[in-house]
Design an enzyme around this catalytic site. Structure first.
Site, PDB file in Angstrom:
ATOM      1  NE  ARG A  66      -5.749  -4.703   6.194  1.00  0.00           N
ATOM      2  CZ  ARG A  66      -5.074  -5.159   7.245  1.00  0.00           C
ATOM      3  NH1 ARG A  66      -3.750  -5.111   7.272  1.00  0.00           N
ATOM      4  NH2 ARG A  66      -5.710  -5.680   8.277  1.00  0.00           N
ATOM      5  CG  ASP A 307      -4.419  -2.064  15.543  1.00  0.00           C
ATOM      6  OD1 ASP A 307      -4.014  -2.029  14.359  1.00  0.00           O
ATOM      7  OD2 ASP A 307      -4.159  -3.012  16.318  1.00  0.00           O
ATOM      8  CG  HIS A 311      -8.568  -8.908   8.259  1.00  0.00           C
ATOM      9  ND1 HIS A 311      -7.417  -9.106   7.534  1.00  0.00           N
ATOM     10  CD2 HIS A 311      -8.178  -8.598   9.522  1.00  0.00           C
ATOM     11  CE1 HIS A 311      -6.365  -8.934   8.326  1.00  0.00           C
ATOM     12  NE2 HIS A 311      -6.802  -8.613   9.541  1.00  0.00           N
ATOM     13  CG  PHE A 325      -4.335 -11.778  15.154  1.00  0.00           C
ATOM     14  CD1 PHE A 325      -4.769 -12.020  16.448  1.00  0.00           C
ATOM     15  CD2 PHE A 325      -3.415 -12.661  14.587  1.00  0.00           C
ATOM     16  CE1 PHE A 325      -4.292 -13.112  17.168  1.00  0.00           C
ATOM     17  CE2 PHE A 325      -2.942 -13.760  15.298  1.00  0.00           C
ATOM     18  CZ  PHE A 325      -3.378 -13.983  16.590  1.00  0.00           C
TER      19      PHE A 325
HETATM   20 ZN    ZN Z   1       0.096  -3.731  16.155  1.00  0.00          ZN
END
Ligand code: ZN
Length: 429
Positions: A66, A307, A311, A325
């Site tokens: 991020r 992954d 958030h 997502f």
């Molecule tokens: Zn992806």
């Protein structure tokens, strides 16, 4: 600076017979393997690894840190702190920062921020196309020179086959793997979970498995034609795994990774509408999870990658349709691998180390990593295979707390992490 990791159970798939050796580290490198009854070398500090597994440093091929641009979700420093607490010595951040990592300046900035933090190594993944909008190719050569190890447009997969073909030719010239988030958005867009019986019952719009499979098959065909190395990210469907298996048998240069949440949970986890079960690709149904376990067993799947997608709480605290997502994953991955794979007999410890260290190092051509042979870089992951512990979002080192595994109990987890010969994490026991 000398450190002896003594009395542990060494797992180096490059030398499987040497489980009884101690590892001597000097100046950031593995200096030697010693017998456990050899005298402690002069001036060496001793890390007593009795009852612990000692493995070459785990490399997470797929994270989102991020920074730059979304530092309220995560920074490179906070993400790297979470990484080492999760047993990862290296992480590879995707380019969907703001601005997008589509040039050497951003790639360099990410690496410098990681060096400043002094925790995990960061090997950035550059964008395939400028701003990841799928039209003009990014400067892959310059990003590689700055330290990028692969290219990907991840969550904004290149929709145009002609551009993807040119991207593969270009990436091949620079010996860069193309990391492929396979999703044909003409089939999945608007969807928020796996399309199937559960999505029907819950009244949520589904993302069909075939959205992943069509894109995977397209790009395998392009890889065959171009000779490029494609690495399929977070593979989640039976059809995509079968396509990779066939491609490998044909000798096509394709590898793939799976996430811990996809080998642990199914779409039934969405039943409580917890937005921490919303990610792309979505949690699939039982038949897909079984195919993933089969792929982990038979070698079709090359790597485990988290992954990790932080958030902010306020962003996830929306109704299911509107929440973003992604979930965090750095600190729960090894625990899930022990719970779901090792203790259930799906894979053994050597295979675990291949999935988390040896193969990621190979796929990204990380010289001197993925092994603890004398001369290699002293990145070490130390694991207690039986430790009972509970993960708590409130204790996470990540800036974000969006994990579906809050309160989850584990048997087995990371207890110490060494990066470049330096102990950067130790769990208090
Ligand atoms: Zn992806």
């Amino acid at each position: 600076m000398r450190l002896l990791i003594a009395n542990g159970h060494l797992i180096d798939p490059a030398a499987p017979e040497n489980t009884g050796m101690s590892v001597l580290i000097e100046d950031g490198r593995v200096a030697a393997w010693l017998n456990q009854n050899d005298p402690t070398p002069e001036g060496a500090e001793v890390f007593d690894a009795s009852g612990l597994l000692v493995a070459p440093g785990f490399i997470d091929m797929h994270v989102h840190l991020r920074e730059p641009g979304h530092e309220h979700k995560e920074t490179i420093a906070s993400g790297c702190a979470a990484a080492v607490a999760g047993g990862w010595t290296s992480v590879c951040p995707m380019p969907n920062t703001d601005p997008i990592n589509d040039n050497a300046a951003i790639t360099r900035y990410m690496i410098e921020q990681a060096e400043r933090a002094g925790m995990a190594n960061v090997f950035p993944i550059g964008a395939i196309t400028k701003s990841s909008v799928g039209s003009e190719l990014a400067e892959m050569g310059e990003m590689k020179a700055a330290g990028a190890v692969a290219v990907s447009d991840d969550g904004r997969p290149v929709p145009n086959a002609g551009i993807m073909r040119r991207a593969m030719q270009y990436a091949k010239d620079f010996d860069l793997p193309v990391i492929d988030h396979c999703e044909d958005k003409s089939l999945s867009s608007g969807g928020v979970m796996h399309e199937g019986r559960v999505s029907l019952l819950l009244g949520l719009k589904g993302m069909p498995a075939l959205a992943e499979e069509i894109d995977a098959v397209r790009d395998i065909i392009l890889a065959k034609e171009t000779g490029a190395h494609i690495h399929i990210a977070h593979v989640s469907t039976k059809g995509a795994i079968e396509a990779v298996r066939r491609a490998k048998n044909e000798g096509i240069n394709v590898t793939c990774e799976v996430t811990p949440h996809h080998f642990t949970l199914t779409d039934r986890a969405v039943e409580g509408y917890d937005t921490n079960t919303k990610m792309a690709p979505p949690l699939r149904s039982d038949e897909h999870l079984e195919a993933i376990l089969e792929g982990l067993k038979d070698g079709t799947i090359d790597a485990i990658a988290t992954d990790h997608a932080p958030h902010h709480q306020d962003e996830k605290a929306l109704e299911y349709d509107r929440a973003p997502f992604g979930i965090t994953g750095l600190e729960t991955a090894i625990g899930l691998a022990f719970n779901e794979l090792v203790h259930k007999g799906v894979i053994d410890l050597v295979r675990l180390v291949e999935l988390c260290s040896v193969n990621p190092a190979k796929i990204f051509r990380l010289e001197g990593r993925g092994t603890l042979k004398p001369g290699s870089i002293a990145d070490v992951t130390i694991i207690d295979p039986e430790m009972a512990w509970t993960y708590r979002n409130s204790e996470s080192r990540s800036k974000s707390k969006n994990s579906p595994f809050d309160g989850h109990a584990f048997n087995g987890g990371p207890v110490a992490t060494i990066v470049g010969g330096k102990l950067v994490y130790k769990r208090e026991r």
